[in-house]
Design an enzyme around this catalytic site. Structure first.
Site, PDB file in Angstrom:
ATOM      1  N   GLU A   1     -28.087 -16.407 -11.122  1.00 22.88           N
ATOM      2  CA  GLU A   1     -27.484 -17.139 -10.270  1.00 22.88           C
ATOM      3  C   GLU A   1     -27.809 -16.982  -8.779  1.00 22.88           C
ATOM      4  O   GLU A   1     -28.912 -16.764  -8.374  1.00 22.88           O
ATOM      5  CB  GLU A   1     -25.936 -17.538 -10.564  1.00 22.88           C
ATOM      6  CG  GLU A   1     -25.728 -17.881 -11.974  1.00 22.88           C
ATOM      7  CD  GLU A   1     -24.269 -18.183 -12.108  1.00 22.88           C
ATOM      8  OE1 GLU A   1     -23.600 -18.703 -11.198  1.00 22.88           O
ATOM      9  OE2 GLU A   1     -23.825 -18.021 -13.161  1.00 22.88           O
TER      10      GLU A   1
ATOM     11  N   ASP B   1     -17.505 -25.911 -14.904  1.00 22.61           N
ATOM     12  CA  ASP B   1     -18.184 -24.567 -14.624  1.00 22.61           C
ATOM     13  C   ASP B   1     -17.118 -23.439 -14.279  1.00 22.61           C
ATOM     14  O   ASP B   1     -15.890 -23.869 -13.868  1.00 22.61           O
ATOM     15  CB  ASP B   1     -19.313 -24.648 -13.656  1.00 22.61           C
ATOM     16  CG  ASP B   1     -20.376 -23.459 -13.952  1.00 22.61           C
ATOM     17  OD1 ASP B   1     -19.961 -22.148 -14.649  1.00 22.61           O
ATOM     18  OD2 ASP B   1     -21.673 -23.768 -13.753  1.00 22.61           O
TER      19      ASP B   1
END
Length: 660
Positions: free
Chosen positions: A514, A309
């Site tokens: 997020e 990521d």
């Protein structure tokens, strides 16, 4: 005679040299007729360590250039959330930017093409004018894998329209706690539904050919993109729903809840898998050799490449970047093949090079990573078609895709309440009404109804892209004689004194992504609750909730005549009006449990003390106005006349037969 002989000899030498040059120019890896593994073998043998490590490096477009691509042999470029070539950039602008980077890659000694990635998580959502589909939680409510596959097909075309070949989608997390800020990126709390929705993968990549080998990536050509199953593994199960946190669960639980969607994704030929920021029982996934190499690659036989990521290896340490060299070592040895750096690529390249020279990272690990990356590139035809053209630019935001998104919105809506009693159904609403009040912060805000990961990383407010707000959709749906009054947050006197037929209140969460979306209270932000109380206290109302997850609504439900969960519907708000006014019926089912109080969380279907406000799978249904029955939301006028006529005919017949 001697001169002729010399001329002939020179001619023969020239022909021999030409033949030799032609023979020397033939290389196996450039021949599309050769088996892919033979092409990979040939290319890897030719590559230097610098060229191999370059392939393992993915950098952000802001630091990329044709020169950087050439000098460092960079294997991949990405756009982070909101990273675009220009504000409101056209498809042509995107194609030209991607091709500029690609030309740099093609100018290297071996001419290995780069692959460009983007977070196309609900359509090509970074790009102005693209079709924005409902976020995954809404698609989970449709229970329609074939629809989701079509969305994958449309998304692939819109991504390719911008010259991009790689989508960081789908997210196949199983969100077990709605307090998690990424819960809307999950199709459901139930892994069965998440598994079914992996049909988006053949939509993005194309259907596998018959007898295709399990675990081998597959992309069907220039109209398809490489997909990415993320985030491996357990990201939806973190403690208290805290993003990037620790998932505390035993091995059986990890495999039975969080792993099944990966197994089926690999069977369907997914090209890449992205590793999660989160930990499992305290062990960072980005450094977990047993799960990345041992289980994903060796047990599930995944043959594509594993990607980190964004700055994922940096976060192996606490604080992030505290020991970057160790992070590179731990991440690569765990089995990560491509690293999303995204900015400090020279540090990554230098550290990895040093670790290989010191035999801390074996050359076999580097070769494995490069072979996997090349397998995806060869399989998708990137060597044969490295440069994008403008032939697909008309696919961006095309009418057919918007109609598909509108259908997805219709099918995603979940009707939670319809009337204050069984005999008092409010929905569907009549199109011909005297005066309708439309209220709420989300009624006329395209950015709010799209949510995060839209144009900007965190999303935004207002008319951020091309689409239809719910207010505009209502206006275009009702009868011309109907008056629509819009007030974002009306006062009590204006509601009471305007003699409204009914009201539509659209409230919800602001956009987030997020960690910024993590919430311990899950309350509707102000003035949502007060708008509901003001309006629904004085006039018959339907409340439409725009949110990425269930939120606290129990205190307000008794005031409402009808309640609709619309999730984050995207750019096509017309789909909401289609169902509110009965052109289509409600059919969506809750993809996750709707709690009464946050004190109950985490709470999922099957739990021992399961006591929800609305259970998993709940959803009232209605019939379209043209074909409504008494079993749905009341009987239509034509049905009433038909039934009355039938009753009278039966009565007359009975009387006639009774008369002597």
């Amino acid at each position: 005679m001697i001169a002729s002989s010399q001329t002939l000899l020179l001619g023969l030498v020239f022909l021999f040299c030409c033949a030799s040059i032609a023979k020397a120019e033939y290389v196996i890896y450039k021949d599309p007729n050769q088996p892919v593994n033979a092409r990979i073998d040939d290319l890897v043998k030719r590559m230097t360590l610098a060229e191999k490590i370059g392939q393992m490096t993915q950098i952000e477009r802001k630091v990329a250039s044709a020169k950087v691509m050439k000098d460092y042999f960079i294997g991949s470029v990405l756009s982070g959330g909101g990273s675009v070539p220009a504000s409101q950039a056209s498809a042509e602008d995107w194609v030209n930017m991607v091709n500029e980077f690609q030309k740099g890659s093609l100018s290297t000694r071996l001419g290995i093409p780069m692959i460009y990635g983007i977070d196309a998580v609900h359509g090509n959502n970074n790009v102005y004018g693209a079709t924005i589909f409902p976020h995954n939680i809404g698609l989970g409510a449709t229970r329609d894998p074939e629809l989701v596959k079509k969305i994958g097909e449309a998304t692939a075309l819109e991504v390719r329209a911008t010259g991009i070949q790689y989508a960081f989608a789908p997210c196949i997390a199983v969100c077990r706690d709605p307090r998690w800020g990424r819960c809307y990126e999950s199709f459901s709390e139930d892994y069965h539904i998440v598994r079914e929705m992996t049909e988006i993968i053949p939509g993005l990549q194309g259907d596998l050919p018959a007898n295709y080998s399990k675990g081998v990536p597959y992309v069907a050509g220039k109209n398809k993109v490489a997909a990415c199953a993320k985030h491996y593994v357990g990201d939806g199960g973190t403690h208290d729903g805290i993003n990037e946190n620790n998932t505390v669960i035993d091995y059986h639980g990890l495999l039975s809840i969080h792993m099944p969607a990966y197994d089926i994704s690999i069977i369907k030929g997914v090209s890449t898998v992205m590793v999660s920021y989160s930990s499992w029982n305290g062990a960072k996934m980005h450094a977990n050799h047993d799960l990345v190499t041992g289980f994903l690659k060796n047990t599930l036989h995944f043959r594509g490449f594993v990607i980190s990521d964004w700055q994922g290896i940096d976060r192996i340490t606490t604080p992030p970047g505290a020991n970057y060299t160790y992070s590179v070592q731990a991440g690569i040895n765990a089995g990560i093949d491509m690293v999303m750096v995204p900015y400090n690529y020279t540090d990554f390249i230098n550290d990895l090079t040093s670790l290989v020279h010191k035999n801390i990272i074996p050359m076999s690990r580097i070769d494995d990573a490069v072979r996997r990356i090349l397998l995806v590139k060869f399989t998708m035809g990137l060597f044969e078609n490295p440069l994008a053209d403008l032939s697909l630019v008309d696919q961006l935001g095309k009418k057919e895709h918007r109609e598909l998104a509108r259908e997805a919105v219709r099918k995603s809506l979940v009707l939670l309440k319809n009337g204050k009693s069984i005999n008092e159904s409010l929905l569907p609403l009549p199109k011909k009404a005297r005066k309708i009040l439309v209220a709420g912060s989300h009624a006329d805000n395209l950015g709010y109804q799209c949510g995060g990961w839209t144009i900007e990383w965190q999303g935004d407010s207002g008319n951020i892209t091309v689409g239809t707000t719910i207010l505009d959709a209502i206006k275009s749906t009702v009868d011309p004689s109907t008056t629509i009054i819009y007030s974002e947050n009306p006062d009590a006197s204006s509601v009471k004194n305007n003699d409204f037929s009914h009201a539509i209140v659209v409230v919800g969460e602001p956009p987030y992504t997020e960690t910024a979306g993590d919430s311990l209270n899950l309350t509707l932000p102000d003035p949502g609750p007060s708008t509901v109380q003001t309006v629904c206290g004085s006039v018959k109302c339907v409340v439409v909730v725009i949110s990425g997850r269930p939120v606290v609504i129990e205190p307000y439900v008794p005031l409402m005549d009808a309640l609709v969960a619309a999730w984050l519907p995207g750019s096509e708000g017309q789909g909401v009006a289609d169902v509110l006014f009965g052109d289509y019926g409600f059919s969506g089912k809750l993809p996750r449990t709707w709690f009464k109080s946050v004190d109950q969380l985490p709470m999922n279907v099957g739990d021992k003390h399961y006591d929800p406000l609305f259970p998993f799978g709940f959803g009232l249904t209605t019939k379209p106005m043209v074909a409504r029955s008494s079993s749905s939301a009341g009987v239509g006028r034509k049905d009433e006349y038909w039934m009355m006529s039938l009753y009278l005919n039966l009565l007359v017949t009975w009387i006639l037969f009774r008369v002597p």
